[in-house]
Design a protein around this motif. Structure first.
Motif, PDB file in Angstrom:
ATOM      1  N   GLU A 183       0.830  -1.196   0.000  1.00  0.00           N
ATOM      2  CA  GLU A 183       0.000   0.000   0.000  1.00  0.00           C
ATOM      3  C   GLU A 183       0.875   1.262   0.000  1.00  0.00           C
ATOM      4  OE1 GLU A 183      -3.568  -0.213   2.619  1.00  0.00           O
ATOM      5  OE2 GLU A 183      -2.515  -1.976   3.416  1.00  0.00           O
ATOM      6  N   PRO A 184       1.603   1.495  -1.093  1.00  0.00           N
ATOM      7  CA  PRO A 184       2.488   2.667  -1.109  1.00  0.00           C
ATOM      8  C   PRO A 184       1.753   3.991  -0.958  1.00  0.00           C
ATOM      9  CG  PRO A 184       2.397   1.636  -3.278  1.00  0.00           C
ATOM     10  CD  PRO A 184       1.677   0.730  -2.328  1.00  0.00           C
ATOM     11  N   ALA A 185       0.505   4.068  -1.396  1.00  0.00           N
ATOM     12  CA  ALA A 185      -0.252   5.316  -1.234  1.00  0.00           C
ATOM     13  C   ALA A 185      -0.492   5.587   0.245  1.00  0.00           C
ATOM     14  CB  ALA A 185      -1.572   5.245  -1.994  1.00  0.00           C
ATOM     15  N   LYS A 186      -0.801   4.549   1.002  1.00  0.00           N
ATOM     16  CA  LYS A 186      -1.014   4.694   2.443  1.00  0.00           C
ATOM     17  C   LYS A 186       0.285   5.110   3.134  1.00  0.00           C
ATOM     18  CE  LYS A 186      -2.937   2.197   6.382  1.00  0.00           C
ATOM     19  NZ  LYS A 186      -3.636   0.975   6.806  1.00  0.00           N
ATOM     20  N   SER A 187       1.382   4.465   2.775  1.00  0.00           N
ATOM     21  CA  SER A 187       2.675   4.823   3.356  1.00  0.00           C
ATOM     22  C   SER A 187       3.058   6.256   3.023  1.00  0.00           C
ATOM     23  CB  SER A 187       3.766   3.874   2.836  1.00  0.00           C
ATOM     24  OG  SER A 187       3.536   2.569   3.296  1.00  0.00           O
ATOM     25  N   ALA A 188       2.807   6.676   1.799  1.00  0.00           N
ATOM     26  CA  ALA A 188       3.129   8.048   1.385  1.00  0.00           C
ATOM     27  C   ALA A 188       2.291   9.056   2.174  1.00  0.00           C
ATOM     28  CB  ALA A 188       2.880   8.209  -0.114  1.00  0.00           C
ATOM     29  N   ALA A 189       1.019   8.764   2.371  1.00  0.00           N
ATOM     30  CA  ALA A 189       0.148   9.674   3.116  1.00  0.00           C
ATOM     31  C   ALA A 189       0.608   9.799   4.567  1.00  0.00           C
ATOM     32  CB  ALA A 189      -1.297   9.185   3.056  1.00  0.00           C
ATOM     33  N   ILE A 190       1.015   8.694   5.164  1.00  0.00           N
ATOM     34  CA  ILE A 190       1.509   8.724   6.545  1.00  0.00           C
ATOM     35  C   ILE A 190       2.777   9.553   6.632  1.00  0.00           C
ATOM     36  CG2 ILE A 190       2.489   7.305   8.394  1.00  0.00           C
ATOM     37  CD1 ILE A 190       0.525   5.059   7.391  1.00  0.00           C
ATOM     38  N   LEU A 191       3.675   9.364   5.701  1.00  0.00           N
ATOM     39  CA  LEU A 191       4.917  10.127   5.691  1.00  0.00           C
ATOM     40  C   LEU A 191       4.658  11.617   5.502  1.00  0.00           C
ATOM     41  CD1 LEU A 191       7.965   9.992   5.886  1.00  0.00           C
ATOM     42  CD2 LEU A 191       8.032   9.612   3.433  1.00  0.00           C
ATOM     43  N   ASP A 192       3.739  11.964   4.638  1.00  0.00           N
ATOM     44  CA  ASP A 192       3.383  13.373   4.452  1.00  0.00           C
ATOM     45  C   ASP A 192       2.773  13.964   5.726  1.00  0.00           C
ATOM     46  OD1 ASP A 192       4.343  13.751   1.860  1.00  0.00           O
ATOM     47  OD2 ASP A 192       2.446  13.144   0.934  1.00  0.00           O
ATOM     48  N   ARG A 193       1.958  13.178   6.425  1.00  0.00           N
ATOM     49  CA  ARG A 193       1.394  13.654   7.703  1.00  0.00           C
ATOM     50  C   ARG A 193       2.498  13.888   8.719  1.00  0.00           C
ATOM     51  NH1 ARG A 193      -2.951   9.878  10.041  1.00  0.00           N
ATOM     52  NH2 ARG A 193      -2.989  11.496  11.638  1.00  0.00           N
ATOM     53  N   ALA A 194       3.488  13.008   8.745  1.00  0.00           N
ATOM     54  CA  ALA A 194       4.603  13.177   9.676  1.00  0.00           C
ATOM     55  C   ALA A 194       5.399  14.435   9.334  1.00  0.00           C
ATOM     56  CB  ALA A 194       5.512  11.949   9.648  1.00  0.00           C
ATOM     57  N   ALA A 195       5.604  14.680   8.065  1.00  0.00           N
ATOM     58  CA  ALA A 195       6.341  15.880   7.655  1.00  0.00           C
ATOM     59  C   ALA A 195       5.610  17.134   8.114  1.00  0.00           C
ATOM     60  CB  ALA A 195       6.539  15.882   6.140  1.00  0.00           C
ATOM     61  N   ALA A 196       4.292  17.124   8.037  1.00  0.00           N
ATOM     62  CA  ALA A 196       3.513  18.279   8.493  1.00  0.00           C
ATOM     63  C   ALA A 196       3.522  18.378  10.021  1.00  0.00           C
ATOM     64  CB  ALA A 196       2.080  18.190   7.967  1.00  0.00           C
TER      65      ALA A 196
END
Length: 145
Positions: free
Chosen positions: A116-129
């Motif tokens: 689920e790379p889309a899910k992983s990417a969304a989590i990483l973007d949330r962490a960056a914010a």
């Protein structure tokens, strides 16, 4: 207390350096995350670990010391949520809800979702914010300063 705050500030600076490198690659999605991971996996891992380290240190050391030293409260008898809400009431964090969200992000960051790379990417973007909040909290002045 000064040592715990100094450590938090050091961890915040390291997290900021990681994100300075990572920022041009955000916003991630299902296609860009695997490419970034393949080319710069170590830098991505450093960001994740530094985010976790700062969140853990703030909650597990700085906040607990504030509760004990400034409020005479025993954090061992309080839930993590109660400690965070105390920090909010004391003005030591901008928002209990925002900090609790950052803590939730920390808790899910290290789950691997290879399918689920889309899910992983969304989590990483949330962490960056959310890292902005963690850095802000780490840089708030000590009480009485």
């Amino acid at each position: 207390m000064a040592e715990a705050v100094g450590t938090a500030r050091h961890l915040a600076a390291r997290l900021r350096r990681s994100l300075d490198w990572l920022a041009p690659h955000l916003l991630l999605d299902a296609e860009t995350l695997p490419v970034l991971d393949a080319a710069h996996g170590e830098a991505l891992d450093a960001f994740l670990l530094r985010f976790e380290n700062l969140a853990n240190h703030l909650q597990g050391s700085v906040f607990r010391r504030i509760a004990m030293e400034e409020e005479g409260r025993d954090p061992a008898r309080m839930s993590r949520r109660d400690v965070v809400e105390l920090m909010d009431r004391l003005g030591r964090i901008p928002s209990a809800a925002a900090f609790l969200d950052a803590a939730r992000i920390r808790n899910i960051l290290f789950h691997v979702y290879p399918d689920e790379p889309a899910k992983s990417a969304a989590i990483l973007d949330r962490a960056a914010a959310a890292r902005v909040l963690l850095e802000t909290v780490a840089m708030l002045p000590e009480a009485g300063a």
